[in-house]
Scaffold this motif. Sequence first.
Motif, PDB file in Angstrom:
ATOM      1  N   SER A   1       0.818  -1.205   0.000  1.00 53.85           N
ATOM      2  CA  SER A   1       0.000   0.000   0.000  1.00 53.85           C
ATOM      3  C   SER A   1       0.857   1.263   0.000  1.00 53.85           C
ATOM      4  O   SER A   1       0.472   2.277  -0.591  1.00 53.85           O
ATOM      5  N   GLU A   2       2.007   1.215   0.633  1.00 58.12           N
ATOM      6  CA  GLU A   2       2.878   2.377   0.673  1.00 58.12           C
ATOM      7  C   GLU A   2       3.547   2.681  -0.663  1.00 58.12           C
ATOM      8  O   GLU A   2       4.206   3.715  -0.803  1.00 58.12           O
ATOM      9  N   ASP A   3       3.386   1.792  -1.637  1.00 53.34           N
ATOM     10  CA  ASP A   3       3.871   2.069  -2.979  1.00 53.34           C
ATOM     11  C   ASP A   3       2.924   2.972  -3.760  1.00 53.34           C
ATOM     12  O   ASP A   3       3.260   3.417  -4.857  1.00 53.34           O
ATOM     13  N   THR A   4       1.761   3.219  -3.205  1.00 43.67           N
ATOM     14  CA  THR A   4       0.778   4.079  -3.856  1.00 43.67           C
ATOM     15  C   THR A   4       1.338   5.485  -4.073  1.00 43.67           C
ATOM     16  O   THR A   4       1.973   6.059  -3.190  1.00 43.67           O
ATOM     17  N   GLY A   5       1.098   6.026  -5.243  1.00 41.80           N
ATOM     18  CA  GLY A   5       1.538   7.372  -5.530  1.00 41.80           C
ATOM     19  C   GLY A   5       1.556   7.641  -7.016  1.00 41.80           C
ATOM     20  O   GLY A   5       1.146   6.807  -7.827  1.00 41.80           O
TER      21      GLY A   5
END
Length: 118
Positions: free
Chosen positions: A84-88
């Motif tokens: 999820s922290e790869d979102t961007g």
Amino acid sequence: QVQLVESGGGSVQAGGSLRLSCTATASVYCMGWFRQAPGKEREGVGVVNRLGIKYYTDSVRGRFTVSRDNGKNTLYLQMNSLRSEDTGVYYCTADPDSCNFPTVPDYWGQGIQVTVSS
């Protein structure tokens, strides 16, 4: 002026994979990917020069692969085991003179959204 156009973004569930592509209007010494997550600073993801020498930021090393097809002036980012922290927003970048990472490249694409859901 070098123009860069990204493609291949979208939404994927955590643990999944996604492949981004970037087509440039000219051959450039260094091409790479940067990203910016919501509310966070822009960060380098990975870069590769014409000789195939690559460098990745720690958070993606082992999961993401940067590659390029010099004949097609095309750059790729294979993203596996997405979190999820790869979102961007992911930006294709290019620089004619330097491939020092994570220095700011000269040329930037429009950016493409990558969303990873839990």
